[in-house]
Design a protein around this motif. Structure first.
Motif, PDB file in Angstrom:
ATOM      1  N   LEU A  39     -27.667  -3.941  11.577  1.00 37.75           N
ATOM      2  CA  LEU A  39     -29.197  -5.187  11.762  1.00 37.75           C
ATOM      3  C   LEU A  39     -29.189  -5.173   9.848  1.00 37.75           C
ATOM      4  O   LEU A  39     -29.460  -5.638   9.506  1.00 37.75           O
ATOM      5  CB  LEU A  39     -30.113  -4.950  12.773  1.00 37.75           C
ATOM      6  N   GLU A  40     -29.257  -3.564   9.519  1.00 41.47           N
ATOM      7  CA  GLU A  40     -29.947  -3.563   8.519  1.00 41.47           C
ATOM      8  C   GLU A  40     -29.005  -4.273   7.188  1.00 41.47           C
ATOM      9  O   GLU A  40     -29.052  -4.113   6.524  1.00 41.47           O
ATOM     10  CB  GLU A  40     -30.332  -1.640   8.011  1.00 41.47           C
ATOM     11  N   VAL A  41     -27.028  -3.696   7.815  1.00 39.03           N
ATOM     12  CA  VAL A  41     -26.531  -3.951   6.796  1.00 39.03           C
ATOM     13  C   VAL A  41     -26.422  -5.640   6.896  1.00 39.03           C
ATOM     14  O   VAL A  41     -26.054  -7.160   5.595  1.00 39.03           O
ATOM     15  CB  VAL A  41     -24.975  -4.194   7.471  1.00 39.03           C
ATOM     16  N   LEU A  42     -26.692  -6.589   7.740  1.00 42.18           N
ATOM     17  CA  LEU A  42     -26.958  -7.817   8.548  1.00 42.18           C
ATOM     18  C   LEU A  42     -28.071  -8.283   7.701  1.00 42.18           C
ATOM     19  O   LEU A  42     -27.978  -9.183   7.064  1.00 42.18           O
ATOM     20  CB  LEU A  42     -27.437  -8.511   9.840  1.00 42.18           C
ATOM     21  N   CYS A  43     -29.298  -8.029   7.442  1.00 41.54           N
ATOM     22  CA  CYS A  43     -30.362  -8.378   7.185  1.00 41.54           C
ATOM     23  C   CYS A  43     -29.771  -7.756   5.761  1.00 41.54           C
ATOM     24  O   CYS A  43     -30.707  -9.432   4.767  1.00 41.54           O
ATOM     25  CB  CYS A  43     -31.450  -7.818   7.464  1.00 41.54           C
ATOM     26  N   LEU A  44     -29.653  -7.316   4.591  1.00 38.86           N
ATOM     27  CA  LEU A  44     -29.250  -7.501   3.255  1.00 38.86           C
ATOM     28  C   LEU A  44     -28.407  -8.167   3.287  1.00 38.86           C
ATOM     29  O   LEU A  44     -28.909  -8.999   1.760  1.00 38.86           O
ATOM     30  CB  LEU A  44     -28.986  -5.911   3.170  1.00 38.86           C
ATOM     31  N   TYR A  45     -26.732  -8.853   3.974  1.00 42.59           N
ATOM     32  CA  TYR A  45     -26.616  -9.964   3.568  1.00 42.59           C
ATOM     33  C   TYR A  45     -26.956 -11.045   3.305  1.00 42.59           C
ATOM     34  O   TYR A  45     -26.649 -11.859   2.264  1.00 42.59           O
ATOM     35  CB  TYR A  45     -25.457  -9.659   4.206  1.00 42.59           C
ATOM     36  N   LEU A  46     -28.096 -11.223   4.671  1.00 40.54           N
ATOM     37  CA  LEU A  46     -29.002 -12.558   4.406  1.00 40.54           C
ATOM     38  C   LEU A  46     -29.963 -12.685   3.090  1.00 40.54           C
ATOM     39  O   LEU A  46     -29.867 -13.625   2.721  1.00 40.54           O
ATOM     40  CB  LEU A  46     -29.194 -12.590   5.711  1.00 40.54           C
ATOM     41  N   ILE A  47     -30.360 -11.387   2.949  1.00 39.53           N
ATOM     42  CA  ILE A  47     -31.147 -11.713   1.416  1.00 39.53           C
ATOM     43  C   ILE A  47     -30.242 -11.498  -0.210  1.00 39.53           C
ATOM     44  O   ILE A  47     -30.702 -13.031  -0.338  1.00 39.53           O
ATOM     45  CB  ILE A  47     -32.137 -10.713   1.663  1.00 39.53           C
ATOM     46  N   VAL A  48     -29.290 -11.414   0.128  1.00 34.19           N
ATOM     47  CA  VAL A  48     -28.646 -11.815  -0.722  1.00 34.19           C
ATOM     48  C   VAL A  48     -27.527 -12.994  -0.918  1.00 34.19           C
ATOM     49  O   VAL A  48     -28.020 -13.509  -1.896  1.00 34.19           O
ATOM     50  CB  VAL A  48     -27.261 -10.597  -0.992  1.00 34.19           C
ATOM     51  N   GLN A  49     -27.886 -13.555   0.537  1.00 39.13           N
ATOM     52  CA  GLN A  49     -27.156 -14.774   0.148  1.00 39.13           C
ATOM     53  C   GLN A  49     -27.833 -15.743   0.237  1.00 39.13           C
ATOM     54  O   GLN A  49     -27.472 -16.778  -0.581  1.00 39.13           O
ATOM     55  CB  GLN A  49     -25.901 -14.716   1.763  1.00 39.13           C
ATOM     56  N   TYR A  50     -28.876 -15.372   0.437  1.00 37.10           N
ATOM     57  CA  TYR A  50     -30.045 -17.135   0.271  1.00 37.10           C
ATOM     58  C   TYR A  50     -31.223 -16.667  -0.358  1.00 37.10           C
ATOM     59  O   TYR A  50     -31.874 -17.528  -0.254  1.00 37.10           O
ATOM     60  CB  TYR A  50     -30.264 -16.780   2.359  1.00 37.10           C
ATOM     61  N   ASN A  51     -30.993 -15.556  -1.131  1.00 37.31           N
ATOM     62  CA  ASN A  51     -32.297 -15.835  -2.258  1.00 37.31           C
ATOM     63  C   ASN A  51     -31.196 -15.149  -3.399  1.00 37.31           C
ATOM     64  O   ASN A  51     -31.095 -14.678  -3.975  1.00 37.31           O
ATOM     65  CB  ASN A  51     -33.270 -14.540  -1.990  1.00 37.31           C
ATOM     66  N   THR A  52     -31.814 -16.558  -4.136  1.00 31.33           N
ATOM     67  CA  THR A  52     -30.916 -16.447  -5.196  1.00 31.33           C
ATOM     68  C   THR A  52     -31.298 -15.612  -6.578  1.00 31.33           C
ATOM     69  O   THR A  52     -30.320 -14.243  -7.514  1.00 31.33           O
ATOM     70  CB  THR A  52     -31.941 -17.968  -6.600  1.00 31.33           C
ATOM     71  N   TYR A  53     -33.200 -14.749  -6.234  1.00 36.45           N
ATOM     72  CA  TYR A  53     -33.041 -13.905  -7.326  1.00 36.45           C
ATOM     73  C   TYR A  53     -32.599 -12.558  -6.709  1.00 36.45           C
ATOM     74  O   TYR A  53     -31.894 -11.472  -7.791  1.00 36.45           O
ATOM     75  CB  TYR A  53     -34.411 -13.805  -7.644  1.00 36.45           C
TER      76      TYR A  53
END
Length: 289
Positions: free
Chosen positions: A20-34
């Motif tokens: 779940l942590e890896v999935l969260c990091l992926y979503l943060i990186v994928q959908y947040n520009t900064y």
């Protein structure tokens, strides 16, 4: 396999948390520009460092091949330099510089010398009679009696040759004599190593009416078929005038550091056989090299 399933079942909660942590990091990186830009910049930096380290390791193991290539290229360039000076500076005085070749005076306008690059694989400096072994031999055109120089000056003379190797009598040898001269006034004598310090040799037979000085440059005379004229040997480190002698006692600091030799050049004189034959027919002795 049963143990693997048991391990997964035992740590199922932790593994789900990591997933779940890896999935969260992926979503943060994928959908947040900064956050995405920061991640990729950091990733590029670390990947670059890894690739740089890998390149450094690869280059280190390729150094032998690279050095051999550079030595061959340097041999070609030095040969071209010799030919240029023979043509442009024949019978003229030149200002000494830091290169090996100083003041050739051949008026023929041709360059009979060919340089063969070789790597030093065995060397000695602390014996009475010192030798070197090179990675070039008969297959490369090397023959006994050829001169050997480095980028800094005189090294010695080829003694024996096999198909792929050659042994060299070092200048640091009790029987090695080099025909030399003081570059500023062309007074010639003989260079000989008398043992001890491998950085110092003796210049003999300089008469008392000459005025040698500390720092004067000593080069080859070209009086033989082994070395070209003007190859650097060293510089005068001390001059003594002794009452019971008709010649100076002169010490010369050798230009070549024999303890650090890695690559050298074997000097092939394409006109050597013709000249040697002529001098032998005339009964001219060739004691010095």
């Amino acid at each position: 396999m049963r143990n693997l399933f048991a391990f997964i079942y035992r740590f199922r909660a932790f593994l789900v948390f990591v997933l779940l942590e890896v999935l969260c990091l992926y979503l943060i990186v994928q959908y947040n520009t900064y956050q995405g830009a920061a991640f990729f910049n950091s990733a590029n930096r670390y990947v670059g460092q890894v690739l740089e380290f890998q390149s450094g390791v690869t280059d280190y193991f390729r150094l032998a091949s690279i050095n051999s290539t550079l030595a061959r290229e340097n041999a070609v360039l030095r040969q071209a330099l010799m030919q240029h000076r023979l043509k442009a500076q024949a019978d003229s005085a030149v200002v000494l510089d830091t290169t090996t070749y100083v003041a050739p005076s051949d008026t023929s306008g041709t360059n009979p010398y060919n340089l063969i690059a070789g790597r030093v694989i065995n060397n000695s400096v602390r014996r009475t009679n010192n030798y070197l072994t090179l990675t070039v031999g008969a297959a490369d055109g090397v023959k006994p009696g050829m001169g050997v120089i480095s980028s800094n000056g005189i090294v010695g003379r080829v003694k024996t040759v096999s198909q792929h190797y050659a042994t060299v009598t070092s200048l640091l040898h009790s029987q090695m004599l080099i025909s030399a001269k003081i570059a500023k006034n062309n007074t010639f004598g003989t260079i000989k190593w008398t043992g001890g310090d491998y950085r110092t040799a003796t210049l003999d037979y300089i008469p008392l009416h000459v005025k040698p000085a500390k720092g004067d440059t000593i080069v080859t005379t070209g009086f033989n078929t082994v070395f070209p004229e003007g190859v650097l040997i060293g510089t005068i480190s001390s001059v003594k005038k002794e009452a019971d002698k008709s010649f100076y006692t002169i010490k010369v600091k050798l230009a070549v550091d024999f303890a650090q030799l890695a690559y050298v050049y074997v000097v092939e004189n394409r006109l050597r056989e013709e000249r040697d034959t002529l001098e032998q027919q005339a009964g001219i002795p060739t004691d010095e090299q």
